[in-house]
Scaffold this motif. Sequence first.
Motif, PDB file in Angstrom:
ATOM      1  N   ASN A   1      43.819  41.910  35.509  1.00 61.57           N
ATOM      2  CA  ASN A   1      44.303  40.632  34.994  1.00 61.57           C
ATOM      3  C   ASN A   1      43.435  39.525  35.581  1.00 61.57           C
ATOM      4  O   ASN A   1      43.647  39.093  36.709  1.00 61.57           O
ATOM      5  N   ILE A   2      42.442  39.068  34.836  1.00 58.86           N
ATOM      6  CA  ILE A   2      41.484  38.108  35.371  1.00 58.86           C
ATOM      7  C   ILE A   2      42.162  36.787  35.717  1.00 58.86           C
ATOM      8  O   ILE A   2      41.751  36.106  36.664  1.00 58.86           O
ATOM      9  N   GLU A   3      43.211  36.412  34.978  1.00 61.98           N
ATOM     10  CA  GLU A   3      43.906  35.164  35.300  1.00 61.98           C
ATOM     11  C   GLU A   3      44.552  35.245  36.680  1.00 61.98           C
ATOM     12  O   GLU A   3      44.499  34.294  37.464  1.00 61.98           O
ATOM     13  N   SER A   4      45.148  36.385  36.997  1.00 61.34           N
ATOM     14  CA  SER A   4      45.775  36.548  38.304  1.00 61.34           C
ATOM     15  C   SER A   4      44.727  36.611  39.400  1.00 61.34           C
ATOM     16  O   SER A   4      44.906  36.061  40.495  1.00 61.34           O
ATOM     17  N   ALA A   5      43.601  37.297  39.131  1.00 61.05           N
ATOM     18  CA  ALA A   5      42.507  37.334  40.102  1.00 61.05           C
ATOM     19  C   ALA A   5      41.963  35.940  40.359  1.00 61.05           C
ATOM     20  O   ALA A   5      41.648  35.574  41.501  1.00 61.05           O
ATOM     21  N   GLU A   6      41.858  35.144  39.304  1.00 60.67           N
ATOM     22  CA  GLU A   6      41.364  33.780  39.457  1.00 60.67           C
ATOM     23  C   GLU A   6      42.342  32.923  40.251  1.00 60.67           C
ATOM     24  O   GLU A   6      41.913  32.062  41.031  1.00 60.67           O
TER      25      GLU A   6
ATOM     26  N   VAL B   1      34.677  36.993  49.342  1.00 61.66           N
ATOM     27  CA  VAL B   1      35.580  37.945  48.709  1.00 61.66           C
ATOM     28  C   VAL B   1      35.375  37.988  47.195  1.00 61.66           C
ATOM     29  O   VAL B   1      35.408  36.952  46.524  1.00 61.66           O
ATOM     30  N   LEU B   2      35.173  39.206  46.684  1.00 67.84           N
ATOM     31  CA  LEU B   2      35.230  39.447  45.251  1.00 67.84           C
ATOM     32  C   LEU B   2      36.649  39.915  44.953  1.00 67.84           C
ATOM     33  O   LEU B   2      37.049  41.019  45.343  1.00 67.84           O
ATOM     34  N   ALA B   3      37.417  39.044  44.306  1.00 69.47           N
ATOM     35  CA  ALA B   3      38.819  39.329  44.011  1.00 69.47           C
ATOM     36  C   ALA B   3      38.904  40.036  42.663  1.00 69.47           C
ATOM     37  O   ALA B   3      38.762  39.419  41.610  1.00 69.47           O
ATOM     38  N   VAL B   4      39.146  41.339  42.689  1.00 76.30           N
ATOM     39  CA  VAL B   4      39.076  42.176  41.491  1.00 76.30           C
ATOM     40  C   VAL B   4      40.480  42.516  41.011  1.00 76.30           C
ATOM     41  O   VAL B   4      41.347  42.922  41.792  1.00 76.30           O
ATOM     42  N   ASP B   5      40.695  42.378  39.722  1.00 74.68           N
ATOM     43  CA  ASP B   5      41.970  42.762  39.129  1.00 74.68           C
ATOM     44  C   ASP B   5      41.762  42.953  37.632  1.00 74.68           C
ATOM     45  O   ASP B   5      40.860  42.341  37.051  1.00 74.68           O
TER      46      ASP B   5
ATOM     47  N   ARG C   1      39.494  29.386  47.568  1.00 81.21           N
ATOM     48  CA  ARG C   1      38.569  28.248  47.512  1.00 81.21           C
ATOM     49  C   ARG C   1      39.262  26.942  47.901  1.00 81.21           C
ATOM     50  O   ARG C   1      38.653  26.059  48.507  1.00 81.21           O
ATOM     51  N   GLY C   2      40.552  26.845  47.564  1.00 86.34           N
ATOM     52  CA  GLY C   2      41.312  25.653  47.920  1.00 86.34           C
ATOM     53  C   GLY C   2      41.450  25.466  49.419  1.00 86.34           C
ATOM     54  O   GLY C   2      41.687  24.343  49.886  1.00 86.34           O
ATOM     55  N   GLU C   3      41.314  26.534  50.169  1.00 87.15           N
ATOM     56  CA  GLU C   3      41.344  26.455  51.631  1.00 87.15           C
ATOM     57  C   GLU C   3      39.953  26.274  52.227  1.00 87.15           C
ATOM     58  O   GLU C   3      39.800  26.238  53.448  1.00 87.15           O
ATOM     59  N   GLY C   4      38.944  26.188  51.356  1.00 84.96           N
ATOM     60  CA  GLY C   4      37.598  25.951  51.841  1.00 84.96           C
ATOM     61  C   GLY C   4      36.778  27.192  52.080  1.00 84.96           C
ATOM     62  O   GLY C   4      35.703  27.124  52.696  1.00 84.96           O
ATOM     63  N   PHE C   5      37.247  28.330  51.568  1.00 82.93           N
ATOM     64  CA  PHE C   5      36.528  29.584  51.767  1.00 82.93           C
ATOM     65  C   PHE C   5      35.925  30.051  50.446  1.00 82.93           C
ATOM     66  O   PHE C   5      36.103  29.426  49.409  1.00 82.93           O
ATOM     67  N   GLU C   6      35.210  31.175  50.476  1.00 80.96           N
ATOM     68  CA  GLU C   6      34.425  31.601  49.320  1.00 80.96           C
ATOM     69  C   GLU C   6      35.035  32.826  48.650  1.00 80.96           C
ATOM     70  O   GLU C   6      35.284  33.847  49.303  1.00 80.96           O
ATOM     71  N   ALA C   7      35.248  32.720  47.341  1.00 79.33           N
ATOM     72  CA  ALA C   7      35.783  33.848  46.578  1.00 79.33           C
ATOM     73  C   ALA C   7      35.442  33.685  45.112  1.00 79.33           C
ATOM     74  O   ALA C   7      35.351  32.567  44.598  1.00 79.33           O
ATOM     75  N   VAL C   8      35.249  34.823  44.447  1.00 77.67           N
ATOM     76  CA  VAL C   8      34.969  34.866  43.018  1.00 77.67           C
ATOM     77  C   VAL C   8      35.883  35.910  42.391  1.00 77.67           C
ATOM     78  O   VAL C   8      36.071  36.997  42.952  1.00 77.67           O
ATOM     79  N   ALA C   9      36.458  35.591  41.249  1.00 74.59           N
ATOM     80  CA  ALA C   9      37.298  36.546  40.530  1.00 74.59           C
ATOM     81  C   ALA C   9      36.429  37.446  39.658  1.00 74.59           C
ATOM     82  O   ALA C   9      35.395  37.022  39.130  1.00 74.59           O
ATOM     83  N   PHE C  10      36.878  38.707  39.510  1.00 71.03           N
ATOM     84  CA  PHE C  10      36.135  39.681  38.710  1.00 71.03           C
ATOM     85  C   PHE C  10      37.149  40.569  37.993  1.00 71.03           C
ATOM     86  O   PHE C  10      38.080  41.087  38.611  1.00 71.03           O
ATOM     87  N   ALA C  11      36.966  40.754  36.692  1.00 72.94           N
ATOM     88  CA  ALA C  11      37.876  41.578  35.903  1.00 72.94           C
ATOM     89  C   ALA C  11      37.410  43.037  35.898  1.00 72.94           C
ATOM     90  O   ALA C  11      36.262  43.326  35.545  1.00 72.94           O
ATOM     91  N   ALA C  12      38.296  43.942  36.295  1.00 70.43           N
ATOM     92  CA  ALA C  12      37.997  45.371  36.225  1.00 70.43           C
ATOM     93  C   ALA C  12      39.296  46.145  36.156  1.00 70.43           C
ATOM     94  O   ALA C  12      40.254  45.854  36.869  1.00 70.43           O
ATOM     95  N   ASP C  13      39.311  47.145  35.295  1.00 71.93           N
ATOM     96  CA  ASP C  13      40.429  48.058  35.146  1.00 71.93           C
ATOM     97  C   ASP C  13      40.089  49.319  35.928  1.00 71.93           C
ATOM     98  O   ASP C  13      39.048  49.954  35.682  1.00 71.93           O
TER      99      ASP C  13
END
Length: 278
Positions: free
Chosen positions: A57-62, A51-55, A69-81
């Motif tokens: 607000n990068i802090e909220s996306a992170e 999952v690319l978590a886009v928001d 990631r804490g559940e053992g799955f894969e995700a990266v935060a990405f900042a976009a308006d």
Amino acid sequence: MNSSDRGPGWTPEKRLDGKVAVVIGAGQSPGEGFGNGRATAMRFAREGARVLAVDRNIESAEETAALIRGEGFEAVAFAADVTRESELHQAMLDARQRWGSLDILHNNVGVSLGGGDADLMDLTEERFDNVCRINLRGTIFACKHAVSIMREQRSGVIVNVSSAAAVGKYPYAAYKATKAGVIAFTEQLALQNASFGIRANCILPGLIATPMAVDTRVREWNQPREQVEAERNAKVPLGRQGTGWDVANTALFLASDEANFITGISVLVDGGRVLNRI
């Protein structure tokens, strides 16, 4: 995260195993509970999607990505308006460059009171344009750049979040108009891209107990949270508001192969409230 935070319907079935999903609006407003976007990003990841978590607000996306990631799955935060087409374009490219494909786009963006919406007589051009840029234009341009990649792949799924307000009673002009536009656009998207193996569907949430919906009204109306929630609960035939997990579970179904012969539809997730619209 303990088991009570998983939300109803959690399963280890991996229905999105190996898929790459971009979730626009994966962060959330401050407040209690899970927003629709965060819940959907987490649900997709639990079913095997990267999952690319886009928001914007990068802090909220992170925060969302960290929960995943804490559940053992894969995700990266990405900042976009979503009001900036170039940033939406970069989000789609990042997902493909990072993981090799773009299989799912989930557009969970929308503002009403928080974006300046109002009764028609109180609406200004600036406020209307702001709601339109976020709710409708943002969705359309995110789809534009996802479709470009999906057509090359000859596969892909798009899930756009509209609102039950688009088809039922709603007091604020810009939100209703733009969310109705999302439905019409999704139907066009489905028809024009079916030959490329791309499906597109719409979710119409009703009264959902998200931070954006409830906490915004607590602030705007200067009312106790308990009063706002009680009034919203009373409007729903099932006797309660929905949660972000109700929307996330619907998004999961539409994104999965279980819905591989479904395109161009709008699904109400509203506890029957639209039945009271007359």
